[in-house]
Design a protein around this motif. Structure first.
Motif, PDB file in Angstrom:
ATOM      1  N   ILE A   1      16.560  26.380   4.590  1.00 25.96           N
ATOM      2  CA  ILE A   1      15.246  26.445   5.226  1.00 25.96           C
ATOM      3  C   ILE A   1      14.469  25.244   4.710  1.00 25.96           C
ATOM      4  N   LEU A   2      14.042  24.371   5.639  1.00 19.28           N
ATOM      5  CA  LEU A   2      13.360  23.134   5.243  1.00 19.28           C
ATOM      6  C   LEU A   2      11.951  23.112   5.799  1.00 19.28           C
ATOM      7  N   TRP A   3      10.993  22.663   4.972  1.00 17.02           N
ATOM      8  CA  TRP A   3       9.597  22.508   5.388  1.00 17.02           C
ATOM      9  C   TRP A   3       9.319  21.033   5.643  1.00 17.02           C
ATOM     10  N   TRP A   4       8.527  20.741   6.703  1.00 20.17           N
ATOM     11  CA  TRP A   4       8.280  19.363   7.132  1.00 20.17           C
ATOM     12  C   TRP A   4       6.793  19.138   7.375  1.00 20.17           C
TER      13      TRP A   4
ATOM     14  N   LEU B   1       8.258  12.366   8.580  1.00 24.65           N
ATOM     15  CA  LEU B   1       9.500  13.123   8.693  1.00 24.65           C
ATOM     16  C   LEU B   1      10.666  12.466   7.959  1.00 24.65           C
ATOM     17  N   SER B   2      10.374  11.528   7.084  1.00 23.98           N
ATOM     18  CA  SER B   2      11.460  10.837   6.379  1.00 23.98           C
ATOM     19  C   SER B   2      12.230  11.785   5.465  1.00 23.98           C
ATOM     20  N   GLU B   3      11.543  12.807   4.911  1.00 20.75           N
ATOM     21  CA  GLU B   3      12.203  13.793   4.065  1.00 20.75           C
ATOM     22  C   GLU B   3      11.421  15.098   4.105  1.00 20.75           C
ATOM     23  N   PRO B   4      12.090  16.244   3.870  1.00 20.11           N
ATOM     24  CA  PRO B   4      11.370  17.534   3.875  1.00 20.11           C
ATOM     25  C   PRO B   4      10.470  17.670   2.657  1.00 20.11           C
ATOM     26  N   THR B   5       9.396  18.415   2.819  1.00 15.51           N
ATOM     27  CA  THR B   5       8.467  18.623   1.711  1.00 15.51           C
ATOM     28  C   THR B   5       8.940  19.717   0.764  1.00 15.51           C
TER      29      THR B   5
END
Length: 578
Positions: free
Chosen positions: A289-292, A297-301
């Motif tokens: 599960i990834l947060w953005w 959008l270079s990397e997930p937060t």
């Protein structure tokens, strides 16, 4: 003045003049009959012939040219400022306003217009020009009609290679626009000629999509931003997150990098409730599960791995296939997995182990849909295998309500946004089922055969009157429900709350009873082990016939105990239901 036209012509061009006069009749010729001619008369044989009174007509078919409409618009920008003032510069506009407000002509204009505006405001306050009379009476008459649904439009995939409609999202400002994601989730059947485009449709113009969204890889899911209706976030088949600003056209505004994205297709993306309105999170079958933040959008937060061992091991993670987030519960979210387990998570927990709160063992296959009830957020709906279930957060062992097993797979489900007791499910046989659990629980209130192919997605609009269904062949069918299914009934909220509370209490009682029976069974098994140990010590000198007789006796005693336990369980269920 009257206009008169005169036409002249010479008399000789009219021809000879007609002269009429009154005179008696006169005989000009008299031909007497000739008897010799009568001998030459030949009688003709009779003949029957049919005659048609009307003219002969022929039927021809003609194809008319199809009229294609196109919607266009303009962006209105703030005007009326002097050329030397930049409306985007806050300091310049404030300075100019202060300068104008000190002008005497501005003050005089405001004083003169104040009385006029005050009079108009007083009129609006005194009379409600938008008041609807006898609205309740008409509504009651219409609600009594039987439940029904009619197809009002079909939006077909314009490409030659048809794709499955995997996700639908309504425009947050009214139910006129609908975004649809198309992809083929069967890897071996994916064609090279298959288009990756997703479309935004105007439901009143099914001939041509209003906007094409052009990702690098086909979209599996997409979602409109509830705070900004011009922005859309989507999850691709190759695991990337794609962000669009529809005002800028069909090309993505930003795309996540392949290295930092998911490793499997992204099955769900949801916008989060945040101050900026730019945060979203995504779920994939790679177990992450990834947060953005769509601004970067270079990397997930943030990241969460669905490892039930709570060690963050990606190799043992469960694949996520559905996701649920309720804005009124900003820290909680639910994840449906390929293994049939629903995972309840807490984003704000400090450690990885605390982020996975609990699990619900729900279905025999993937959990295709998850959604909390918009009126009772502690209760949520899940769909997998051949049935739908309604859960309570407080009960982990079992769901509090469920449908009976259907003849075909259920692929998606969602609650009605206006009625707390109504939800919709779609099946692989092309049927849309509308369930009203207050009316009946074993069978759907309304079943509509939408198409001959399988349905894979369903989504109602904000009013609850229109329902969109996406099929395997790329057709999005818009259905309009009857008023009884899309209008809140009298006392429905309180009745639904009582039903959910009653069913939750029943399951809690059954759960406590099951625990008690398990403890009794455990104590019995321990006692039997001790007895067996004593018998083994004493029975070393027993004959083979004695050992067979004792084994039969033990077998029949176990069978009788099991029968007694089942009878007790059935009696308890009957007492609770009565």
């Amino acid at each position: 003045m009257e206009i008169v036209h005169e036409y002249t012509k010479p008399r000789r061009d009219f021809g000879r003049q007609c002269l009429f006069s009154d005179r008696p009749a006169e005989l000009l010729a008299d031909v007497s009959p000739d008897s010799d001619l009568a001998l030459q008369f030949t009688t003709r044989s009779s003949r029957v012939q049919a005659l048609q009174c009307s003219r002969d007509m022929s039927e021809h078919q003609v194809n008319t040219e199809r009229f294609e409409s196109e919607s266009r618009g303009i962006n209105h920008v703030e005007g009326g400022w002097p050329k030397d003032i930049n409306p985007q510069d806050m300091e310049q506009t404030i300075r100019f306003r202060k300068k104008v407000e000190k002008d005497e002509s501005y003050l005089m204009s405001i004083l003169q217009l104040g009385d006029v505006i005050g009079h108009c405001v007083g009129q609006n306050t005194a009379i409600d020009i938008y008041q609807k009379y006898f609205e309740d009476e008409d509504l009651q008459d219409e609600i009594q009609e039987p439940p029904s649904a009619k197809t009002i439009n079909v939006l077909r995939d314009p490409n030659q290679v048809k794709r499955t409609v995997t996700c639908l999202s309504w425009h947050p400002e009214g139910g006129r626009k609908l975004a649809a994601a198309y992809s083929c989730l069967e890897f071996q059947k994916a064609s090279r000629d298959m288009s990756p485009d997703a479309y935004v449709w105007d439901i009143e113009n099914p001939n041509k999509p209003e906007l094409s969204l052009k990702p690098a890889s086909p979209l599996v899911c997409l979602d409109y931003n509830p705070k900004d209706s011009h922005t859309v976030v989507g999850g691709s088949y190759n695991g990337q997150i794609v962000f669009w600003d529809t005002r800028k056209g069909s090309q993505p505004a930003d795309v996540s990098s392949l290295e930092q994205s998911h490793r499997d297709p992204v099955f769900k993306t949801i916008w989060l409730q945040s101050k900026t309105g730019t945060e979203a999170f995504s779920a994939s079958t790679d177990g992450q599960i990834l947060w953005w933040d769509v601004r970067r959008l270079s990397e997930p937060t943030e990241q969460l791995i669905l490892d039930l061992g709570r060690e963050g091991n990606l190799d043992r993670a469960l694949g996520a296939i559905s996701l649920e987030f309720e804005p009124t519960m900003p820290t909680k979210f639910l994840v449906g997995t390929e293994q049939g387990i629903i995972v309840s998570c807490n984003r704000k927990a400090k450690t990885v182990a605390e982020k996975i709160v609990c699990t619900y063992d729900s279905h025999h296959g993937p959990v295709y849909a998850l959604q909390r009830n918009p009126f009772f957020p502690k209760n949520f709906l899940s769909v997998g295998d051949w049935r739908a279930r309604i859960w309570s957060e407080d009960i982990k062992e079992s769901s509090i309500m469920w449908t009976k097993y259907q003849m075909s797979f259920m692929t998606d489900a969602c609650w009605s946004p206006v009625r707390p007791s109504v939800f919709f499910t779609v099946k692989t046989e092309g049927v849309l089922d509308t369930w009203d659990v207050l009316f009946k629980q074993n069978d759907p209130t309304l079943s509509v055969k939408v198409c001959d192919e399988a349905l894979y997605s369903v989504r109602p609009d904000e009013s609850g009157r229109l329902v969109a269904c996406g099929s395997q062949q790329g057709a999005v069918t818009i259905l309009e429900l009857s008023l009884g299914l899309s209008s809140l009934q009298k006392n429905e909220k309180s009745l639904m709350a009582e039903m959910l509370e009653r069913e939750a209490k029943r399951e809690k009682i059954l759960e406590a009873r099951q625990k008690e029976l398990r403890l009794k069974e455990r104590s019995r098994s321990e006692q039997s082990r001790e007895d067996e140990a004593g018998r083994d010590a004493a029975g070393r000198e027993e004959t083979p016939e004695q050992l067979i007789a004792r084994a039969e006796q033990d077998f029949f005693s176990i069978v009788e105990a099991e029968k007694r336990r089942r009878r007790e369980r059935e009696q308890e269920k009957k007492q609770l239901s009565s």
